[in-house]
Design a protein around this motif. Structure first.
Motif, PDB file in Angstrom:
ATOM      1  N   ASN A 152       0.743  -1.048   0.000  1.00  0.00           N
ATOM      2  CA  ASN A 152      -0.017   0.055   0.044  1.00  0.00           C
ATOM      3  C   ASN A 152       0.878   1.034  -0.032  1.00  0.00           C
ATOM      4  O   ASN A 152       1.594   1.570   0.972  1.00  0.00           O
TER       5      ASN A 152
ATOM      6  N   ASP B  75       0.236   4.123   0.642  1.00  0.00           N
ATOM      7  CA  ASP B  75       0.133   5.050   1.855  1.00  0.00           C
ATOM      8  C   ASP B  75       0.880   4.568   3.112  1.00  0.00           C
ATOM      9  O   ASP B  75       1.100   5.331   3.867  1.00  0.00           O
TER      10      ASP B  75
ATOM     11  N   GLY C  81       2.867   8.924   3.334  1.00  0.00           N
ATOM     12  CA  GLY C  81       2.287   7.558   4.048  1.00  0.00           C
ATOM     13  C   GLY C  81       1.729   7.794   5.275  1.00  0.00           C
ATOM     14  O   GLY C  81       2.276   8.568   6.095  1.00  0.00           O
ATOM     15  N   GLN C  82       1.094   6.801   5.871  1.00  0.00           N
ATOM     16  CA  GLN C  82       0.473   6.746   7.124  1.00  0.00           C
ATOM     17  C   GLN C  82       0.867   5.442   7.777  1.00  0.00           C
ATOM     18  O   GLN C  82       0.538   4.567   6.796  1.00  0.00           O
TER      19      GLN C  82
END
Lengths: 75, 241
Positions: A40, A42, B186-187
Motif C-alpha cells: 500500500n 500510503d 504515507g501513514q
C-alpha cells in the motif's frame, strides 16, 4: 525490460523477501514496483535508489538498487 | 536535597575521584566526561515504550537534569513493552511514575515532569536543553518536534518502533532527518503492535547516541539512521545522503 535489485525493510519483508532481483518494464517507476509488490503506497515512508532518497515517480535504471521502507511511527 | 547530592558528586569528581554510583562508568567515560554529563539537560519526549528505557539509562549514566514530557497515563495494553507499566502504575501519569523511578535509581539527578505534549512544553524548557530524545508515537508529533528542534538548533535523537522492527538516527542541528523519514504522505498503521526487545534495543541506541552528543563524540548515525530488524536479524545503516 530492466533488472533491478529490490530491497525491502521492516514489515514490508513479511511474506515477501529481504532482497531480490526483479525484472520490470523500462518505464517502471518506484511506485509501479511498490504496487507490483502489493504494498500500500500510503504505508511507504522512505524510498531510495542506490542509497539516495528518491520520490515515487522516479524511474530506476537497469542495475539500480531500490530500497523501500514503511513508515515506522510507534514509540 | 537533589542539588546537594549532585553538588557532592561534582565535588568528588573535581577532586579526581569517582562517586560510587558512577564508579563503573570509569573507563568508557572519563571524570571530565562524567562532569559534563552531570552538567547537561536532556528532554525525553514521550515516556512510554522507548521513553521508559531511555529515561532509565540516562538516569544511570548520570545526566544531570531530565525533562520528562508525556500527556498520557499507563493503560493495561502498555504492559508488553513499557518498562514503567506495572499492575501498580495502571491509570497513573507516565511522567510521575518515571519521576518516582528516577529518584529510586539515582537521587542525585534532577528531573521535572511535564504532563503535556512536547509541542506545548517546548517553549518552557527549550532554553536549558542540550539534547531532545524523540520517543513519540505519532508521525504528526515527530514532524512538529523535528521542526521545533531545527528552529531551536537542538540535536534530536530519533527512535521509532513497529513489531520486530525499529529505526534510530540523529538529527544534528544541520540536518533534516525527520523530514527525510516522514515527509511522504504515507501513514503508519494505527497503534502498531511492538515487542519489548525491539523497544529496548532502539531505546538503548538512543541513550548511547544521547550520551555521545553530550560528550561531543562523533557517530555514524549523525544525520543518518539505522534500520533494525530483530526478526531476521539485520541491521542496516543508511548512507548520509
Amino acid at each position: 525490460m530492466k533488472v533491478l535489485t529490490v530491497k525491502l525493510f521492516a514489515y514490508f519483508r513479511e511474506n515477501r523477501f529481504l532482497e531480490k532481483e526483479c525484472c520490470y518494464p523500462a518505464s517502471a517507476t518506484v511506485l509501479d514496483i511498490i504496487q507490483d509488490l502489493a504494498i500500500n503506497p500510503d504505508e511507504v515512508g522512505v524510498t531510495m535508489i542506490n542509497s539516495r532518497h528518491c520520490n515515487l515517480e522516479k524511474k530506476p535504471e537497469a542495475g539500480d538498487k531500490v530500497a523501500i521502507f514503511p513508515v515506522i511511527g510507534g514509540g | 536535597m537533589v542539588e546537594n547530592l549532585q553538588q557532592h558528586d561534582l565535588n568528588v569528581l573535581a577532586s579526581g575521584k569517582w562517586p560510587e554510583r558512577y564508579l563503573r562508568n570509569n573507563g568508557p567515560l572519563t571524570i571530565s566526561d562524567q562532569i559534563r554529563l552531570l552538567g547537561s539537560t536532556v528532554a525525553v519526549a514521550g515516556c512510554g515504550g522507548l521513553g521508559g528505557y531511555v529515561i532509565e539509562m540516562l538516569a544511570r549514566l548520570g545526566i544531570g537534569e531530565l525533562a520528562l514530557v508525556d500527556p498520557g497515563v499507563f493503560k493495561p495494553d502498555n504492559a508488553n513493552r513499557q518498562l514503567y507499566c506495572s499492575s501498580e502504575s495502571i491509570g497513573k501519569d507516565k511522567v510521575q511514575v518515571a519521576l518516582t523511578r528516577i529518584r529510586e535509581i539515582n537521587p542525585a539527578i534532577q528531573a521535572q515532569a511535564f504532563k503535556q505534549r512536547i509541542q506545548d512544553a517546548f517553549p518552557t524548557i527549550q532554553g536549558k536543553l542540550n539534547v531532545v530524545v524523540d520517543c513519540l508515537d505519532s508521525v504528526h508529533d515527530r514532524l512538529e518536534l523535528g521542526r521545533l528542534c531545527r528552529t531551536a538548533r537542538l540535536p534530536l535523537v530519533h527512535g521509532a518502533v513497529n513489531g520486530w522492527y525499529g529505526q534510530i538516527g540523529v538529527q544534528t542541528v544541520k540536518s533534516n532527518l525527520i523530514e527525510r523519514l516522514y515527509s511522504k504522505a504515507g501513514q503508519e498503521k494505527a497503534s502498531p503492535s511492538v515487542l519489548a526487545p525491539t523497544v529496548m534495543y532502539i531505546g538503548s541506541v538512543q541513550a548511547a547516541e544521547t550520551c555521545k552528543l553530550l560528550l561531543g563524540k562523533a557517530s555514524t548515525l549523525h544525520n543518518s539512521w539505522l534500520s533494525a530488524d530483530l526478526c531476521t536479524p539485520t541491521f542496516d545503516r543508511m548512507d548520509n545522503r
